[in-house]
Scaffold this motif. Structure first.
Motif, PDB file in Angstrom:
ATOM      1  N   ARG A  84       0.972  -0.966   0.559  1.00  0.00           N
ATOM      2  CA  ARG A  84       0.138  -0.237   0.135  1.00  0.00           C
ATOM      3  C   ARG A  84       1.086   1.493   0.026  1.00  0.00           C
ATOM      4  NH1 ARG A  84      -4.148   0.246   5.022  1.00  0.00           N
ATOM      5  NH2 ARG A  84      -4.740  -1.474   2.928  1.00  0.00           N
ATOM      6  N   THR A  85       0.279   2.446  -0.538  1.00  0.00           N
ATOM      7  CA  THR A  85       1.210   3.560  -1.117  1.00  0.00           C
ATOM      8  C   THR A  85       0.097   4.959  -0.382  1.00  0.00           C
ATOM      9  OG1 THR A  85       0.635   4.442  -3.476  1.00  0.00           O
ATOM     10  CG2 THR A  85       2.519   2.537  -3.040  1.00  0.00           C
ATOM     11  N   ASP A  86       0.554   5.588   0.097  1.00  0.00           N
ATOM     12  CA  ASP A  86      -0.320   7.032   0.238  1.00  0.00           C
ATOM     13  C   ASP A  86      -1.075   7.006   0.249  1.00  0.00           C
ATOM     14  OD1 ASP A  86       1.564   7.023   2.598  1.00  0.00           O
ATOM     15  OD2 ASP A  86       3.033   8.881   2.385  1.00  0.00           O
ATOM     16  N   ARG A  87      -0.920   6.941  -0.868  1.00  0.00           N
ATOM     17  CA  ARG A  87      -1.729   7.606  -2.132  1.00  0.00           C
ATOM     18  C   ARG A  87      -3.447   6.389  -1.909  1.00  0.00           C
ATOM     19  NH1 ARG A  87      -1.126  12.247  -4.840  1.00  0.00           N
ATOM     20  NH2 ARG A  87       0.990  12.366  -5.098  1.00  0.00           N
ATOM     21  N   ILE A 113      -4.938  24.519   3.525  1.00  0.00           N
ATOM     22  CA  ILE A 113      -3.813  23.712   3.553  1.00  0.00           C
ATOM     23  C   ILE A 113      -4.193  21.913   4.001  1.00  0.00           C
ATOM     24  CG2 ILE A 113      -1.524  23.104   5.040  1.00  0.00           C
ATOM     25  CD1 ILE A 113      -1.944  26.671   4.827  1.00  0.00           C
ATOM     26  N   ILE A 114      -5.392  21.945   4.509  1.00  0.00           N
ATOM     27  CA  ILE A 114      -5.488  20.723   5.078  1.00  0.00           C
ATOM     28  C   ILE A 114      -5.917  19.651   4.648  1.00  0.00           C
ATOM     29  CG2 ILE A 114      -7.403  20.120   6.431  1.00  0.00           C
ATOM     30  CD1 ILE A 114      -7.354  22.308   8.553  1.00  0.00           C
ATOM     31  N   ALA A 147      -4.093  16.475   2.618  1.00  0.00           N
ATOM     32  CA  ALA A 147      -4.873  14.817   3.230  1.00  0.00           C
ATOM     33  C   ALA A 147      -4.866  14.011   2.316  1.00  0.00           C
ATOM     34  CB  ALA A 147      -5.763  14.968   3.672  1.00  0.00           C
ATOM     35  N   ASN A 148      -5.372  15.054   0.722  1.00  0.00           N
ATOM     36  CA  ASN A 148      -5.108  14.613  -0.702  1.00  0.00           C
ATOM     37  C   ASN A 148      -3.955  13.588  -1.228  1.00  0.00           C
ATOM     38  OD1 ASN A 148      -8.255  15.153  -1.071  1.00  0.00           O
ATOM     39  ND2 ASN A 148      -8.237  17.103  -2.037  1.00  0.00           N
ATOM     40  N   LYS A 149      -2.953  14.642  -0.386  1.00  0.00           N
ATOM     41  CA  LYS A 149      -2.008  13.526  -0.996  1.00  0.00           C
ATOM     42  C   LYS A 149      -1.807  12.122  -0.685  1.00  0.00           C
ATOM     43  CE  LYS A 149       1.450  17.827  -0.742  1.00  0.00           C
ATOM     44  NZ  LYS A 149       2.257  18.317  -0.004  1.00  0.00           N
ATOM     45  N   HIS A 150      -2.493  11.769   0.246  1.00  0.00           N
ATOM     46  CA  HIS A 150      -2.228  10.942   0.456  1.00  0.00           C
ATOM     47  C   HIS A 150      -3.972   9.345   0.243  1.00  0.00           C
ATOM     48  CE1 HIS A 150       0.190  11.319   3.617  1.00  0.00           C
ATOM     49  NE2 HIS A 150      -0.087  12.138   4.122  1.00  0.00           N
ATOM     50  N   GLY A 151      -4.298  10.349  -0.637  1.00  0.00           N
ATOM     51  CA  GLY A 151      -5.952   9.309  -1.033  1.00  0.00           C
ATOM     52  C   GLY A 151      -6.680  10.091  -1.590  1.00  0.00           C
ATOM     53  N   LYS A 152      -7.763   9.448  -1.299  1.00  0.00           N
ATOM     54  CA  LYS A 152      -9.004  10.089  -1.073  1.00  0.00           C
ATOM     55  C   LYS A 152      -9.848  10.204   0.049  1.00  0.00           C
ATOM     56  CE  LYS A 152     -13.695   9.377  -3.582  1.00  0.00           C
ATOM     57  NZ  LYS A 152     -14.332   8.109  -4.750  1.00  0.00           N
ATOM     58  N   ILE A 153     -10.846  11.442  -0.197  1.00  0.00           N
ATOM     59  CA  ILE A 153     -11.150  12.051   1.320  1.00  0.00           C
ATOM     60  C   ILE A 153     -12.935  11.248   1.082  1.00  0.00           C
ATOM     61  CG2 ILE A 153     -12.300  13.747   2.763  1.00  0.00           C
ATOM     62  CD1 ILE A 153      -9.544  15.013   1.890  1.00  0.00           C
ATOM     63  N   ILE A 195      -3.123  10.644  10.042  1.00  0.00           N
ATOM     64  CA  ILE A 195      -2.164  11.374   9.836  1.00  0.00           C
ATOM     65  C   ILE A 195      -3.369  12.356  10.587  1.00  0.00           C
ATOM     66  CG2 ILE A 195      -1.927  13.512   7.889  1.00  0.00           C
ATOM     67  CD1 ILE A 195      -3.579  10.712   6.269  1.00  0.00           C
ATOM     68  N   GLY A 196      -2.487  13.250  11.450  1.00  0.00           N
ATOM     69  CA  GLY A 196      -2.568  14.284  12.615  1.00  0.00           C
ATOM     70  C   GLY A 196      -2.642  16.318  11.543  1.00  0.00           C
ATOM     71  N   MET A 197      -3.237  16.271  12.160  1.00  0.00           N
ATOM     72  CA  MET A 197      -2.398  17.945  11.768  1.00  0.00           C
ATOM     73  C   MET A 197      -2.560  18.797  12.351  1.00  0.00           C
ATOM     74  SD  MET A 197      -3.956  18.476   7.841  1.00  0.00           S
ATOM     75  CE  MET A 197      -4.102  17.291   6.858  1.00  0.00           C
ATOM     76  N   GLY A 198      -1.828  20.054  12.716  1.00  0.00           N
ATOM     77  CA  GLY A 198      -2.191  21.111  13.882  1.00  0.00           C
ATOM     78  C   GLY A 198      -1.159  22.213  13.963  1.00  0.00           C
ATOM     79  N   GLU A 199      -1.642  22.957  14.914  1.00  0.00           N
ATOM     80  CA  GLU A 199      -0.166  23.877  15.117  1.00  0.00           C
ATOM     81  C   GLU A 199       1.369  23.586  16.054  1.00  0.00           C
ATOM     82  OE1 GLU A 199      -2.397  27.767  14.976  1.00  0.00           O
ATOM     83  OE2 GLU A 199      -2.773  26.872  16.886  1.00  0.00           O
TER      84      GLU A 199
END
Length: 242
Positions: free
Chosen positions: A2-5, A25-26, A30-36, A122-126
């Protein structure tokens, strides 16, 4: 393999904790890893302070999840709703990855629980995000640093005690150790192995945190400490010795 996409992603955003200025940005990261396939944003939408969030989120057709501020601790109420939805999505078997956007360490146990079911996290924050939360993810993005890199004319914020972005020297030291542990007979290490282990040791690493728009391999190539080569589309890296 499995790859990120390859991932189908549930994107869950804590609007009480994250500013809407990061939404583009979010979505992009996120889209770089696959399909939302599920995109939800949580908050008390009757509150005037979230008005800007609503106008931004409509652009991406996010689902607004209402949580009234009817408890003494409104932030925790929103957290509970997000956690319940995450577990429902887990048991639905419709996603194999989660992207949770919040700097709140209260989500650490949720991340660990999702990981137990082999979810890609995957996490996102400040930059203020606690290290314990950052290290719970496979990949973490400091969205405030990404925004600053995209807007070079914007004055950078002063560093403070809450910033947990590793120093450049620390990252270089980590990469050297990984290379030394994975050397082939010819003295080179496969970059794919080095990159994978670096991601596990420092999920928050991203060249953009250091003002660079280069990909990771090219980022390390700029330092006198490393040499890089490509053979038959395979990348290698080694420590440069004087």
């Amino acid at each position: 393999m499995r790859t990120d996409r390859d991932y189908t992603i549930a994107l869950l955003i804590d609007a009480d904790n994250i500013s809407p200025i990061y939404l583009d940005i979010i979505i992009n990261e996120a889209n770089k890893h696959g399909k939302i396939t599920n995109a939800r944003v949580y908050g008390d939408w009757s509150q005037e302070r979230l008005k800007t969030w609503r106008s931004k989120a409509e652009k991406f057709s996010l689902t607004f999840v209402q949580q009234y501020a009817n408890l003494s601790n409104k932030g925790n109420a929103t957290d509970f709703t997000l956690v319940i939805d995450a577990m429902d999505l887990l048991y639905s078997n419709k996603v194999n990855a989660f992207c949770i956007v919040s700097s709140d360490s209260d989500f650490t146990k949720l991340i660990i629980r999702l990981k137990e079911d082999n979810m890609y996290l995957i996490g996102m924050g400040e930059s203020k995000t606690p290290e314990v939360l950052v290290n719970s993810y496979e990949r973490f993005y400091y969205i405030d640093q990404i925004l600053e890199a995209l807007e070079p004319k914007k004055e950078r914020k002063d560093k403070n005690g809450n910033s947990l972005i590793p120093k450049k020297e620390t990252i270089i030291k980590e990469v050297k150790k990984i290379i030394e542990d994975n050397l082939e007979d010819d003295g080179w290490a496969y970059w794919s192995i080095v990159a994978d282990q670096l991601r596990k040791k420092s999920p928050g690493f991203d060249p953009v945190n250091y003002g660079s728009k280069l990909k990771a391999l090219n980022f390390f190539k700029t330092f006198k400490d490393f040499e890089v080569k490509n053979e038959d589309k395979v990348a290698y890296i080694r420590i440069k010795h004087s």
